[in-house]
Design a protein around this motif. Sequence first.
Motif, short mmCIF file in Angstrom:
data_model
loop_
_atom_site.label_atom_id
_atom_site.label_comp_id
_atom_site.label_asym_id
_atom_site.label_seq_id
_atom_site.Cartn_x
_atom_site.Cartn_y
_atom_site.Cartn_z
N THR A 1 -9.65 -24.24 15.24
CA THR A 1 -10.71 -23.34 14.84
C THR A 1 -10.95 -22.30 15.93
O THR A 1 -10.44 -22.43 17.04
CB THR A 1 -12.02 -24.13 14.61
OG1 THR A 1 -12.41 -24.71 15.87
CG2 THR A 1 -11.86 -25.20 13.56
N ASN A 2 -11.74 -21.28 15.61
CA ASN A 2 -12.09 -20.29 16.63
C ASN A 2 -12.81 -20.94 17.80
O ASN A 2 -12.60 -20.58 18.95
CB ASN A 2 -12.95 -19.18 16.02
CG ASN A 2 -12.14 -18.23 15.17
OD1 ASN A 2 -10.92 -18.13 15.32
ND2 ASN A 2 -12.81 -17.53 14.28
N LYS A 3 -13.66 -21.93 17.51
CA LYS A 3 -14.42 -22.61 18.56
C LYS A 3 -13.49 -23.30 19.55
O LYS A 3 -13.69 -23.21 20.77
CB LYS A 3 -15.39 -23.61 17.93
CG LYS A 3 -16.33 -24.24 18.91
CD LYS A 3 -17.36 -25.12 18.20
CE LYS A 3 -18.35 -25.71 19.19
NZ LYS A 3 -19.36 -26.54 18.54
N ASN B 1 -10.34 -22.54 20.09
CA ASN B 1 -9.61 -21.48 20.79
C ASN B 1 -10.43 -20.94 21.96
O ASN B 1 -9.91 -20.74 23.05
CB ASN B 1 -9.25 -20.33 19.84
CG ASN B 1 -8.11 -20.67 18.91
OD1 ASN B 1 -7.18 -21.35 19.29
ND2 ASN B 1 -8.19 -20.18 17.70
N GLU B 2 -11.71 -20.71 21.72
CA GLU B 2 -12.60 -20.20 22.77
C GLU B 2 -12.74 -21.22 23.89
O GLU B 2 -12.76 -20.86 25.06
CB GLU B 2 -13.97 -19.86 22.18
CG GLU B 2 -13.95 -18.66 21.27
CD GLU B 2 -15.23 -18.50 20.47
OE1 GLU B 2 -16.25 -19.15 20.81
OE2 GLU B 2 -15.22 -17.74 19.49
N LYS C 1 -1.07 -22.14 17.46
CA LYS C 1 -1.96 -21.00 17.70
C LYS C 1 -2.85 -21.20 18.93
O LYS C 1 -3.45 -20.25 19.41
CB LYS C 1 -2.81 -20.74 16.46
CG LYS C 1 -1.99 -20.24 15.29
CD LYS C 1 -2.83 -19.96 14.08
CE LYS C 1 -1.95 -19.50 12.94
NZ LYS C 1 -2.67 -19.37 11.68
#
Length: 175
Positions: free
Chosen positions: A47-49, A51-52, A81
């Motif tokens: 998820t974006n979370k 990744n951050e 990713k």
Amino acid sequence: MLDAFKPTWMVESLYHISPEKLKENGIDTILTDLDNTLIPWNNSIGTNKINEWIRFMKENGINVIVVSNNNPKRVGIAVEKLDIPFVAHALKPLNRGIKQTLKRFKLTPKQVVMVGDQLMTDIWAANNCHIKSIWVKPLVETDMFPTKINRFLESAVYKKLKKKYPNLNWKEDIY
């Protein structure tokens, strides 16, 4: 035997682990389980979370490596990713995967911590390798069938650990 399952720390979530506290403990590399630790078990991509979080760790000098019992194809798809390395077929709680990771990335046991959501695999494997561990709560409440068995056993083991170590509680970060 009970101490084989005792985590070094218990943290509510992977996202609560701070690079500052890791560095204070001489740790510069996180070995993390994949399913229900880094990503939900029923999600094949991050998820974006996450990744951050990985980007934040890297920016603060903390490496992240996935050590998973899953097959290479599943793990590869999940971390593609995220741009982090992985070791699959780790065979946790045996020490094979962690030892392989230490050797492959030229790491010492003192500089790493194993993060995982299961006492019966992740934490036991870390203790088998004499490395620090962080037990986190699973990201989702559902599990694959084999993990459901582990969760049942885990609850009994945790009750015994809690009785022996009354201060063994969930925290917001390592201490």
